[in-house]
Scaffold this motif. Structure first.
Motif, PDB file in Angstrom:
ATOM      1  N   LEU A 279      54.737  30.728  45.693  1.00 19.94           N
ATOM      2  CA  LEU A 279      53.344  31.139  45.539  1.00 19.94           C
ATOM      3  C   LEU A 279      52.572  30.893  46.828  1.00 19.94           C
ATOM      4  O   LEU A 279      52.636  29.808  47.407  1.00 19.94           O
ATOM      5  CB  LEU A 279      52.709  30.350  44.396  1.00 19.94           C
ATOM      6  CG  LEU A 279      51.226  30.589  44.100  1.00 19.94           C
ATOM      7  CD1 LEU A 279      50.988  32.011  43.612  1.00 19.94           C
ATOM      8  CD2 LEU A 279      50.724  29.568  43.063  1.00 19.94           C
ATOM      9  N   ARG A 280      51.823  31.910  47.262  1.00 16.46           N
ATOM     10  CA  ARG A 280      50.976  31.820  48.450  1.00 16.46           C
ATOM     11  C   ARG A 280      49.548  32.173  48.045  1.00 16.46           C
ATOM     12  O   ARG A 280      49.244  33.339  47.780  1.00 16.46           O
ATOM     13  CB  ARG A 280      51.469  32.788  49.535  1.00 16.46           C
ATOM     14  CG  ARG A 280      52.910  32.545  49.962  1.00 16.46           C
ATOM     15  CD  ARG A 280      53.411  33.633  50.901  1.00 16.46           C
ATOM     16  NE  ARG A 280      54.781  33.389  51.343  1.00 16.46           N
ATOM     17  CZ  ARG A 280      55.471  34.225  52.123  1.00 16.46           C
ATOM     18  NH1 ARG A 280      54.904  35.361  52.548  1.00 16.46           N
ATOM     19  NH2 ARG A 280      56.716  33.921  52.474  1.00 16.46           N
ATOM     20  N   GLN A 281      48.666  31.178  48.013  1.00 18.89           N
ATOM     21  CA  GLN A 281      47.308  31.407  47.537  1.00 18.89           C
ATOM     22  C   GLN A 281      46.363  31.738  48.693  1.00 18.89           C
ATOM     23  O   GLN A 281      46.379  31.089  49.739  1.00 18.89           O
ATOM     24  CB  GLN A 281      46.816  30.182  46.766  1.00 18.89           C
ATOM     25  CG  GLN A 281      47.716  29.847  45.575  1.00 18.89           C
ATOM     26  CD  GLN A 281      46.998  29.156  44.453  1.00 18.89           C
ATOM     27  OE1 GLN A 281      45.947  29.606  43.990  1.00 18.89           O
ATOM     28  NE2 GLN A 281      47.555  28.070  43.971  1.00 18.89           N
ATOM     29  N   ASP A 282      45.539  32.753  48.486  1.00 22.77           N
ATOM     30  CA  ASP A 282      44.609  33.229  49.503  1.00 22.77           C
ATOM     31  C   ASP A 282      43.469  32.227  49.691  1.00 22.77           C
ATOM     32  O   ASP A 282      42.834  31.792  48.719  1.00 22.77           O
ATOM     33  CB  ASP A 282      44.057  34.591  49.081  1.00 22.77           C
ATOM     34  CG  ASP A 282      43.131  35.186  50.118  1.00 22.77           C
ATOM     35  OD1 ASP A 282      43.636  35.825  51.051  1.00 22.77           O
ATOM     36  OD2 ASP A 282      41.902  34.996  49.982  1.00 22.77           O
ATOM     37  N   ALA A 283      43.187  31.872  50.935  1.00 19.38           N
ATOM     38  CA  ALA A 283      42.190  30.834  51.222  1.00 19.38           C
ATOM     39  C   ALA A 283      40.783  31.259  50.827  1.00 19.38           C
ATOM     40  O   ALA A 283      40.010  30.461  50.273  1.00 19.38           O
ATOM     41  CB  ALA A 283      42.237  30.468  52.704  1.00 19.38           C
ATOM     42  N   THR A 284      40.422  32.517  51.102  1.00 15.86           N
ATOM     43  CA  THR A 284      39.072  32.980  50.774  1.00 15.86           C
ATOM     44  C   THR A 284      38.846  32.994  49.273  1.00 15.86           C
ATOM     45  O   THR A 284      37.804  32.532  48.773  1.00 15.86           O
ATOM     46  CB  THR A 284      38.839  34.377  51.359  1.00 15.86           C
ATOM     47  OG1 THR A 284      38.999  34.336  52.782  1.00 15.86           O
ATOM     48  CG2 THR A 284      37.448  34.890  51.025  1.00 15.86           C
ATOM     49  N   ALA A 366      35.172  36.864  41.289  1.00 17.99           N
ATOM     50  CA  ALA A 366      35.159  38.311  41.498  1.00 17.99           C
ATOM     51  C   ALA A 366      33.792  38.786  41.993  1.00 17.99           C
ATOM     52  O   ALA A 366      33.703  39.676  42.858  1.00 17.99           O
ATOM     53  CB  ALA A 366      35.538  39.032  40.205  1.00 17.99           C
ATOM     54  N   VAL A 367      32.727  38.199  41.467  1.00 17.85           N
ATOM     55  CA  VAL A 367      31.381  38.550  41.933  1.00 17.85           C
ATOM     56  C   VAL A 367      31.244  38.223  43.412  1.00 17.85           C
ATOM     57  O   VAL A 367      30.709  39.020  44.205  1.00 17.85           O
ATOM     58  CB  VAL A 367      30.309  37.807  41.107  1.00 17.85           C
ATOM     59  CG1 VAL A 367      28.921  38.033  41.716  1.00 17.85           C
ATOM     60  CG2 VAL A 367      30.331  38.283  39.653  1.00 17.85           C
ATOM     61  N   THR A 368      31.720  37.052  43.818  1.00 18.55           N
ATOM     62  CA  THR A 368      31.661  36.651  45.228  1.00 18.55           C
ATOM     63  C   THR A 368      32.404  37.643  46.107  1.00 18.55           C
ATOM     64  O   THR A 368      31.900  38.053  47.171  1.00 18.55           O
ATOM     65  CB  THR A 368      32.262  35.246  45.410  1.00 18.55           C
ATOM     66  OG1 THR A 368      31.502  34.307  44.638  1.00 18.55           O
ATOM     67  CG2 THR A 368      32.243  34.821  46.870  1.00 18.55           C
ATOM     68  N   LEU A 369      33.596  38.043  45.696  1.00 21.49           N
ATOM     69  CA  LEU A 369      34.383  38.991  46.488  1.00 21.49           C
ATOM     70  C   LEU A 369      33.657  40.322  46.632  1.00 21.49           C
ATOM     71  O   LEU A 369      33.642  40.930  47.706  1.00 21.49           O
ATOM     72  CB  LEU A 369      35.747  39.235  45.823  1.00 21.49           C
ATOM     73  CG  LEU A 369      36.627  38.024  45.518  1.00 21.49           C
ATOM     74  CD1 LEU A 369      37.945  38.468  44.916  1.00 21.49           C
ATOM     75  CD2 LEU A 369      36.853  37.189  46.759  1.00 21.49           C
ATOM     76  N   ARG A 378      37.647  43.663  53.838  1.00 26.06           N
ATOM     77  CA  ARG A 378      39.036  43.235  54.064  1.00 26.06           C
ATOM     78  C   ARG A 378      39.938  43.639  52.910  1.00 26.06           C
ATOM     79  O   ARG A 378      41.031  44.191  53.119  1.00 26.06           O
ATOM     80  CB  ARG A 378      39.111  41.720  54.262  1.00 26.06           C
ATOM     81  CG  ARG A 378      40.546  41.174  54.328  1.00 26.06           C
ATOM     82  CD  ARG A 378      40.597  39.704  54.634  1.00 26.06           C
ATOM     83  NE  ARG A 378      40.236  38.838  53.534  1.00 26.06           N
ATOM     84  CZ  ARG A 378      41.106  38.289  52.674  1.00 26.06           C
ATOM     85  NH1 ARG A 378      42.399  38.560  52.777  1.00 26.06           N
ATOM     86  NH2 ARG A 378      40.691  37.477  51.727  1.00 26.06           N
ATOM     87  N   LEU A 379      39.509  43.357  51.705  1.00 29.26           N
ATOM     88  CA  LEU A 379      40.342  43.652  50.539  1.00 29.26           C
ATOM     89  C   LEU A 379      40.603  45.151  50.405  1.00 29.26           C
ATOM     90  O   LEU A 379      41.734  45.579  50.127  1.00 29.26           O
ATOM     91  CB  LEU A 379      39.681  43.114  49.279  1.00 29.26           C
ATOM     92  CG  LEU A 379      39.554  41.587  49.176  1.00 29.26           C
ATOM     93  CD1 LEU A 379      38.789  41.208  47.917  1.00 29.26           C
ATOM     94  CD2 LEU A 379      40.916  40.915  49.191  1.00 29.26           C
ATOM     95  N   LEU A 380      39.554  45.953  50.610  1.00 32.16           N
ATOM     96  CA  LEU A 380      39.728  47.402  50.491  1.00 32.16           C
ATOM     97  C   LEU A 380      40.639  47.944  51.591  1.00 32.16           C
ATOM     98  O   LEU A 380      41.460  48.833  51.350  1.00 32.16           O
ATOM     99  CB  LEU A 380      38.371  48.095  50.530  1.00 32.16           C
ATOM    100  CG  LEU A 380      37.490  47.903  49.285  1.00 32.16           C
ATOM    101  CD1 LEU A 380      36.106  48.477  49.513  1.00 32.16           C
ATOM    102  CD2 LEU A 380      38.142  48.551  48.066  1.00 32.16           C
ATOM    103  N   ALA A 381      40.501  47.398  52.805  1.00 36.83           N
ATOM    104  CA  ALA A 381      41.358  47.843  53.906  1.00 36.83           C
ATOM    105  C   ALA A 381      42.812  47.476  53.652  1.00 36.83           C
ATOM    106  O   ALA A 381      43.727  48.276  53.925  1.00 36.83           O
ATOM    107  CB  ALA A 381      40.872  47.230  55.224  1.00 36.83           C
TER     108      ALA A 381
END
Length: 392
Positions: A279-284, A366-369, A378-381
């Motif tokens: 498992l690799r968890q995203d820091a943001t 999810a609201v924060t993202l 970043r996520l969309l790209a």
């Protein structure tokens, strides 16, 4: 009213439904790929709440997706609901599944405002088989920009990793014979299994740090006066990465081959489901979840680089897209997950609060993202540039 406040209000209005869901899952535990009632309970709740529900997706009868909204940023929330043989929801998956439903329901009223699509993915067989891996391979996650879930535990924690895992169904085929009159006419499959286990025991001293092997014998014969013609087992190999797992499996395989060589029995090693990645968890995403959980008054431990949990098929998702898999805790006495005592704490007021807090913390994440321009871009790209696993 802000999106966070609206999400909280929505969740509070569905509190009784979500607690009832968790308790119902707990009361009727179902094993991997057999979770027909459990999957239906969550899918029915989402269907009745205005979600677009597709059942039996990815050629898996107990998998489903439930979507709400039309935004370009797709937030994936994974629901687990399988149980363990003999000890029910000692895994806490009733809390996991209800928390995922809670997050999805909380986000529905703000989805259009945030420009997101909420995608709840019902993922079977986390305890053995790897429903998420099958669903990843078959396209269910192709449009997902970020994936999340929470897992029941005795404490709250973010940022930990997990071990990669591979599982085998092991079988030796020998030849039956009378154990007193003609033992020399037999080929003892149980002896082959015994020799393999002794070899594995000897290998343990040289196992690299972070590697584990564990298993159970599921059949070793039927009568003491008959040379066993068949012996079976279920074994798991774990390591810190998929690369290390490959080398580890080769050594364990050699131990099983030794049993066949020594006795003349025939060995069959069949994969038990898909391999799980580390498992690799995203820091943001992790920072956003931690802030959300702490805003709800929860005490969250931040894992260091060496902290590893067990194994999860969420690891495979995390190798493809930004992912989080935090723990959400409640009082379990001195019990840990996969202990029968853990099961009895799964419907306590503390567990009910954990599922609601975990669901709301995911919704606020999810609201924060969605609201942070840099993260959203970043996520969309990343999802636009990603080659779908189903097309590889």
């Amino acid at each position: 009213m802000t999106p966070r406040e609206r999400a909280r209000k929505q969740l509070e209005s569905r509190r009784d439904d979500l607690v009832a869901l968790s308790h119902s899952l707990h009361a009727e535990p179902e094993l991997a790929f057999e979770e027909h009632k459990s999957a239906a309970k969550i899918a029915d709740l989402m269907d009745g709440s205005g979600f677009d529900v597709d059942r039996a997706v990815c050629d898996l009868p107990t998998a489903f997706t439930a979507t709400y909204g039309t935004g370009d940023l797709v937030i994936g929330i994974t629901a687990e609901y399988d149980a363990l043989p003999g000890i029910g929801h000692a895994c806490g998956h009733n809390v996991n599944g209800a928390s995922a439903a809670a997050a999805a329901l909380a986000l529905a009223p703000v989805a259009d405002e945030l420009g997101i699509t909420v995608k709840l993915l019902g993922t079977p067989a986390e305890e053995g088989g790897g429903g998420k891996v099958y669903m990843l391979e078959r396209g269910a996650f192709d449009d997902v920009a970020a994936a999340m879930m929470v897992h029941a535990a005795p404490f709250d924690m973010v940022g930990m990793s997990s071990l990669a895992i591979s599982a085998w169904n092991v079988a030796y085929t020998g030849r039956e014979a009378h154990a007193a009159l003609a033992p020399h006419m037999g080929v003892n499959a149980a002896d082959a299994m015994m020799i393999a286990q002794v070899a594995i025991g000897a290998y343990r001293q040289q196992m690299p740090p972070g590697t584990i092997v564990s298993g159970i014998v599921t059949d070793g014969g039927q009568a003491p006066n008959v040379i066993p013609g068949r012996a079976t087992a279920h074994y798991e190999c774990r390591a810190e990465s998929l690369e290390a797992l490959t080398a580890h499996k080769d050594r364990v395989r050699a131990c099983f081959e030794a049993g066949a060589l020594a006795t003349g029995a025939t060995l069959t090693l069949d994969d038990h489901g898909r391999d799980f990645a580390d498992l690799r968890q995203d820091a943001t995403l992790t920072d956003a979840y931690r802030a959300s959980a702490e805003a709800l008054g929860r005490t969250v431990v931040v894992a260091d680089a060496s902290t590893r949990g067990g194994s999860t098929d969420m690891g495979n998702i995390s190798h493809v897209m930004p992912t989080i898999h935090p723990l959400v805790g409640y009082d379990c006495g001195d019990a840990m997950m996969h202990n029968p005592d853990f099961t009895r704490f799964g419907t306590t007021p503390g567990a009910d609060k954990a599922l609601l807090d975990g669901g709301l913390a995911m919704a606020w994440t999810a609201v924060t993202l969605a609201e942070d321009p840099a993260t959203r871009t970043r996520l969309l790209a990343e999802v636009a540039a990603r080659t779908p696993v189903s097309a590889r």
